[in-house]
Design a protein around this motif. Sequence first.
Motif, short mmCIF file in Angstrom:
data_model
loop_
_atom_site.label_atom_id
_atom_site.label_comp_id
_atom_site.label_asym_id
_atom_site.label_seq_id
_atom_site.Cartn_x
_atom_site.Cartn_y
_atom_site.Cartn_z
N THR A 46 -9.37 38.08 57.86
CA THR A 46 -8.46 37.37 59.17
C THR A 46 -7.33 37.44 59.33
O THR A 46 -6.40 38.48 58.45
N TYR A 47 -7.35 37.56 60.36
CA TYR A 47 -5.80 38.12 60.83
C TYR A 47 -5.36 37.38 61.51
O TYR A 47 -5.46 35.82 62.16
N ASN A 48 -4.09 36.98 60.73
CA ASN A 48 -2.60 35.85 61.45
C ASN A 48 -1.59 36.02 62.69
O ASN A 48 -1.11 36.92 62.62
N LEU A 49 -2.16 35.71 63.19
CA LEU A 49 -2.04 35.66 64.75
C LEU A 49 -0.88 35.00 65.24
O LEU A 49 0.66 35.58 65.84
N VAL A 50 0.08 34.38 64.03
CA VAL A 50 1.49 33.93 64.27
C VAL A 50 2.06 34.43 63.42
O VAL A 50 3.26 34.78 63.76
#
Length: 76
Positions: free
Chosen positions: A2-6
């Motif tokens: 999972t990649y946190n866009l923020v």
Amino acid sequence: MTYNLVQNIRKPSPGEEHDWRLSADEEKLLFAVLRQQRNPKLTRIALETGMRLSEILRLTRSQVDLHRSLVRLFDT
């Protein structure tokens, strides 16, 4: 994975704080102008909120709720 866009977004700096207070001359001028207004509700809005004249003059009926004593500002 999972990649946190923020995660990489930067917050803007808060900028300088302002503490605007009227000088005695500014207060006299303000009250002189307000006494000339035909609508006492505009005077009260100005005094109670500290809104700029341009903000008050752009108010529409949809922004003002007299029953709840509420004014909504969208662009200040």
